[in-house]
Design a protein around this motif. Structure first.
Motif, PDB file in Angstrom:
ATOM      1  N   ARG A   1      37.164  46.985  34.999  1.00 25.11           N
ATOM      2  CA  ARG A   1      36.639  48.082  35.824  1.00 25.11           C
ATOM      3  C   ARG A   1      37.768  48.833  36.519  1.00 25.11           C
ATOM      4  NH1 ARG A   1      31.277  46.214  38.910  1.00 25.11           N
ATOM      5  NH2 ARG A   1      30.995  48.462  39.076  1.00 25.11           N
TER       6      ARG A   1
ATOM      7  N   ALA B   1      39.547  50.956  33.984  1.00 23.45           N
ATOM      8  CA  ALA B   1      38.759  52.144  33.646  1.00 23.45           C
ATOM      9  C   ALA B   1      38.881  53.210  34.732  1.00 23.45           C
ATOM     10  CB  ALA B   1      37.295  51.752  33.437  1.00 23.45           C
TER      11      ALA B   1
ATOM     12  N   ILE C   1      32.159  51.239  42.916  1.00 22.24           N
ATOM     13  CA  ILE C   1      32.199  49.853  42.445  1.00 22.24           C
ATOM     14  C   ILE C   1      32.219  48.837  43.572  1.00 22.24           C
ATOM     15  CG2 ILE C   1      33.308  50.432  40.260  1.00 22.24           C
ATOM     16  CD1 ILE C   1      35.920  49.327  41.524  1.00 22.24           C
TER      17      ILE C   1
END
Length: 94
Positions: free
Chosen positions: A20, A23, A86
């Motif tokens: 994550r 990304a 996130i």
């Protein structure tokens, strides 16, 4: 700028968390620093070189017994918008 601490942290991320983070970094087009973890972790140091007015923003002093990121950041967002996607800002800091 010392990049050792961010790299130590990065090595200890769980594989899913690392994916994550990678990304997010890959999608970030900010030209100030390269899009790798260590460079982005030291982005404030690079920014401060030409924006001295941000020198006192180097860290947030968060009380352990009553964590409050809003107060520690003087009402400014504690996380950049990309990170808010996130991270749950209301989660415990401990």
């Amino acid at each position: 700028m010392d990049t050792r601490s961010p790299l130590i942290s990065y090595r200890h991320l769980a594989p899913a968390a690392k994916a994550r983070v990678d990304a997010l970094l890959a999608a970030d087009t900010d030209p100030l620093t390269p899009p790798d973890f260590a460079s982005r972790a030291t982005w404030p140091d690079k920014y401060r070189q030409t924006h001295r007015e941000t020198a006192n923003w180097h860290f947030a002093d968060i009380e352990i017994d009553q964590p409050d990121r809003g107060a520690a950041c003087f009402g400014f967002p504690a996380l950049p918008p990309k990170a808010r996607n996130i991270v749950n800002p209301s989660s415990s800091l401990r």
